[in-house]
Design a protein around this motif. Structure first.
Motif, PDB file in Angstrom:
ATOM      1  N   SER A  54      40.152  20.575  88.826  1.00  0.00           N
ATOM      2  CA  SER A  54      41.441  21.108  89.257  1.00  0.00           C
ATOM      3  C   SER A  54      41.498  22.615  89.001  1.00  0.00           C
ATOM      4  N   PRO A  55      42.425  23.331  89.656  1.00  0.00           N
ATOM      5  CA  PRO A  55      42.572  24.768  89.369  1.00  0.00           C
ATOM      6  C   PRO A  55      42.847  25.036  87.899  1.00  0.00           C
ATOM      7  N   LEU A  56      43.676  24.196  87.264  1.00  0.00           N
ATOM      8  CA  LEU A  56      43.973  24.383  85.849  1.00  0.00           C
ATOM      9  C   LEU A  56      42.734  24.120  84.998  1.00  0.00           C
ATOM     10  N   GLY A  57      41.930  23.123  85.398  1.00  0.00           N
ATOM     11  CA  GLY A  57      40.697  22.844  84.668  1.00  0.00           C
ATOM     12  C   GLY A  57      39.730  24.011  84.747  1.00  0.00           C
ATOM     13  N   ALA A  58      39.595  24.597  85.946  1.00  0.00           N
ATOM     14  CA  ALA A  58      38.715  25.757  86.108  1.00  0.00           C
ATOM     15  C   ALA A  58      39.223  26.929  85.285  1.00  0.00           C
ATOM     16  N   LEU A  59      40.543  27.163  85.302  1.00  0.00           N
ATOM     17  CA  LEU A  59      41.110  28.252  84.508  1.00  0.00           C
ATOM     18  C   LEU A  59      40.882  28.021  83.021  1.00  0.00           C
ATOM     19  N   SER A  60      40.983  26.777  82.588  1.00  0.00           N
ATOM     20  CA  SER A  60      40.769  26.462  81.168  1.00  0.00           C
ATOM     21  C   SER A  60      39.340  26.777  80.742  1.00  0.00           C
ATOM     22  N   VAL A  61      38.367  26.498  81.611  1.00  0.00           N
ATOM     23  CA  VAL A  61      36.977  26.833  81.301  1.00  0.00           C
ATOM     24  C   VAL A  61      36.811  28.344  81.205  1.00  0.00           C
ATOM     25  N   CYS A 189      27.345  16.508  78.113  1.00  0.00           N
ATOM     26  CA  CYS A 189      26.675  15.427  78.845  1.00  0.00           C
ATOM     27  C   CYS A 189      27.519  14.925  80.012  1.00  0.00           C
ATOM     28  N   GLY A 190      28.820  15.192  80.001  1.00  0.00           N
ATOM     29  CA  GLY A 190      29.689  14.771  81.096  1.00  0.00           C
ATOM     30  C   GLY A 190      29.818  15.806  82.197  1.00  0.00           C
ATOM     31  N   GLY A 191      29.098  16.907  82.083  1.00  0.00           N
ATOM     32  CA  GLY A 191      29.126  17.918  83.127  1.00  0.00           C
ATOM     33  C   GLY A 191      30.403  18.743  83.109  1.00  0.00           C
ATOM     34  N   VAL A 192      30.654  19.450  84.220  1.00  0.00           N
ATOM     35  CA  VAL A 192      31.789  20.360  84.273  1.00  0.00           C
ATOM     36  C   VAL A 192      33.115  19.614  84.157  1.00  0.00           C
ATOM     37  N   GLN A 193      33.178  18.368  84.644  1.00  0.00           N
ATOM     38  CA  GLN A 193      34.426  17.611  84.520  1.00  0.00           C
ATOM     39  C   GLN A 193      34.784  17.383  83.061  1.00  0.00           C
ATOM     40  N   SER A 194      33.774  17.063  82.252  1.00  0.00           N
ATOM     41  CA  SER A 194      34.005  16.846  80.831  1.00  0.00           C
ATOM     42  C   SER A 194      34.396  18.140  80.128  1.00  0.00           C
ATOM     43  N   VAL A 195      33.686  19.225  80.442  1.00  0.00           N
ATOM     44  CA  VAL A 195      34.012  20.530  79.844  1.00  0.00           C
ATOM     45  C   VAL A 195      35.439  20.931  80.205  1.00  0.00           C
ATOM     46  N   ALA A 196      35.795  20.788  81.490  1.00  0.00           N
ATOM     47  CA  ALA A 196      37.143  21.163  81.936  1.00  0.00           C
ATOM     48  C   ALA A 196      38.201  20.299  81.270  1.00  0.00           C
ATOM     49  N   ARG A 197      37.916  19.009  81.112  1.00  0.00           N
ATOM     50  CA  ARG A 197      38.884  18.090  80.505  1.00  0.00           C
ATOM     51  C   ARG A 197      39.169  18.483  79.056  1.00  0.00           C
ATOM     52  N   VAL A 198      38.116  18.760  78.303  1.00  0.00           N
ATOM     53  CA  VAL A 198      38.279  19.147  76.898  1.00  0.00           C
ATOM     54  C   VAL A 198      38.995  20.491  76.800  1.00  0.00           C
ATOM     55  N   CYS A 199      38.565  21.448  77.598  1.00  0.00           N
ATOM     56  CA  CYS A 199      39.168  22.787  77.542  1.00  0.00           C
ATOM     57  C   CYS A 199      40.628  22.762  77.976  1.00  0.00           C
TER      58      CYS A 199
END
Length: 440
Positions: A54-61, A189-199
């Protein structure tokens, strides 16, 4: 040798180049900073189109990669080197940098591609090869990104985590390294989706905790808050007197320290954040670019001066506490020690934000590795990040981290070149987007 190379690469010419780019893109985009409110609203809105997060997920990263130790210790370092006036020049650099971040993100999203497995890949390396037919420059940017992510993005931050946990909670660096290695591997290990979710879930929480500490520090020293603001504005244009245990500083020192602090803090022009912007789900590059630009707003225009004012007010209210403070870390520790549990909160914030920086930069480096070696490079690169995090808590490889800092600076050269070559497209796309909005 490495020291000289680092000073040369991060010297006045590089600072002037980046600051000049900020001024140029501010004018070229018609002061796109006035659209920051729209960018904030778009970051919270649902968006359709291709993309991995999502845009918010990308911004969080993006925020994870920039809101790190630089927003804590880095502010104290700017004060030590340039006095209170450095905060004004850092803030101004952040305001101007919003335009550069917007421009570089626009072309990164516009020319992103799909790779194996349907994953999206974007950034200066893709723009340079696919749009400008400059494969050597593209490969150079990717190599610089990989090395910078392992060094500045991972090694330096992991070392900071181990240091603050050792000093604040007496946790052995080896133990910190093992836990950090495991947590990093678990998220990556979960890729960008995992990184974005945590961030997306934890970066705002960690930043809010730090903001709360700064607000409490300002409230505690509220009698000196007005004087702190006046000191920042006055010393930005006139030599400053001694403050706390620090010597007075010239205007030149304030400008240099502030500009350098602003550039290091938000990374506008480096080409790192647009890699994450390219992963966002969107149907228009300008939308993602506006969202990406808000990262600089939050990082350098809001958080950085808030931290600085909290520190300056504490130094004015209790100068005797800062007589032995000779670096950014000691200055921050002396200020936050006045708060109940302040030392522990500072250690926790520093460790968390440094960890999130590792996650954000790991994604940037992984994209560089995928560009150079294909999709199968992702797994080995993630393992290398985890090993680097572990090694950095056990070893002091200062020369390695300095070399990575050089690569971080060199990322800007091909990135700024791509932006310059596509300046007409950036201007045209911006005009068309806002003309369409006005016509609806």
């Amino acid at each position: 040798m490495i020291d000289a190379l680092e000073r040369f690469v991060w010297g006045a010419p590089m600072l002037a180049l980046l600051l000049g780019a900020h001024v140029y893109w501010t004018a070229r985009t018609g002061f796109i900073q006035r659209k920051t409110g729209l960018g904030i609203r778009l970051s919270l809105a649902q968006s359709e189109g291709e993309g991995d997060v999502s845009p918010l997920g990308a911004l969080s990263v993006m925020l994870a990669s920039t809101i790190g130790t630089g927003n804590i210790v880095g502010v104290g370092t700017a004060l030590c080197l340039g006095g209170p006036g450095a905060l004004f020049w850092c803030w101004l650099t952040g305001v101007l940098g919003i335009a550069t971040k917007y421009a570089e993100a626009l072309i990164a999203v516009k020319y992103r591609v799909k790779t194996g497995g349907g994953r999206v890949l974007g950034g200066a390396m893709v723009v340079l090869e696919k749009r400008l037919s400059m494969p050597r420059a593209a490969k150079a940017f990717a190599v610089f990104t990989v090395l910078a992510s392992l060094g500045v993005g991972c090694g330096v931050q992991a070392g900071a985590v181990a240091a603050v946990l050792d000093e604040g909670f007496h946790i052995a660096p080896a133990a910190s390294g093992v836990v950090l290695c495991a947590l990093t591997g678990l998220v990556l290990c979960g890729g960008v989706q995992s990184v974005a979710r945590v961030c997306e879930r934890l970066v705002p929480a960690a930043a809010a905790l730090f903001v709360a500490c700064c607000a409490a520090l300002l409230w505690l020293n509220r009698a000196a808050a007005g004087d702190a603001l006046r000191a920042v504005l006055a010393s930005a244009f006139a030599p400053s007197a001694a403050l706390g245990g620090l010597a007075g500083h010239s205007v030149q020192a304030a400008v240099r320290a502030g500009v350098a602090g602003g550039l290091f803090s938000n990374e506008a022009g480096m080409g790192s954040a647009p890699i994450a912007a390219a992963a966002a789900r969107t149907d228009d590059p300008v939308r993602s670019a506006l969202v990406c630009a808000t990262g600089t707003f939050w990082d350098t225009v809001v958080l950085y001066p808030l931290t600085g004012l909290a520190l300056v007010s504490a130094m004015l209210a209790h100068p005797e506490r800062f007589l032995s403070a000779r670096d950014g870390g000691a200055l921050c520790a002396a200020a936050f020690a006045a708060l109940p549990g302040g030392a522990a909160a500072l250690a926790v914030c520093t460790a968390l934000l440094a960890f999130f920086t590792i996650l954000g930069w790991s994604y940037f480096g992984e994209c560089g590795a995928r560009y150079l070696f294909g999709p199968r490079a992702a797994g080995p690169f993630r393992a290398l990040v985890c090993l680097t995090a572990l090694a950095a808590t056990l070893c002091r490889l200062s020369a390695v981290w300095q070399l990575a800092n050089v690569c971080n600076a060199l990322m800007a050269l091909p990135n700024l070149l791509a932006m310059a070559r596509l300046r007409d497209e950036i201007s045209a796309d911006t005009r068309h987007f806002f003309a369409d909005r006005a016509g609806r």
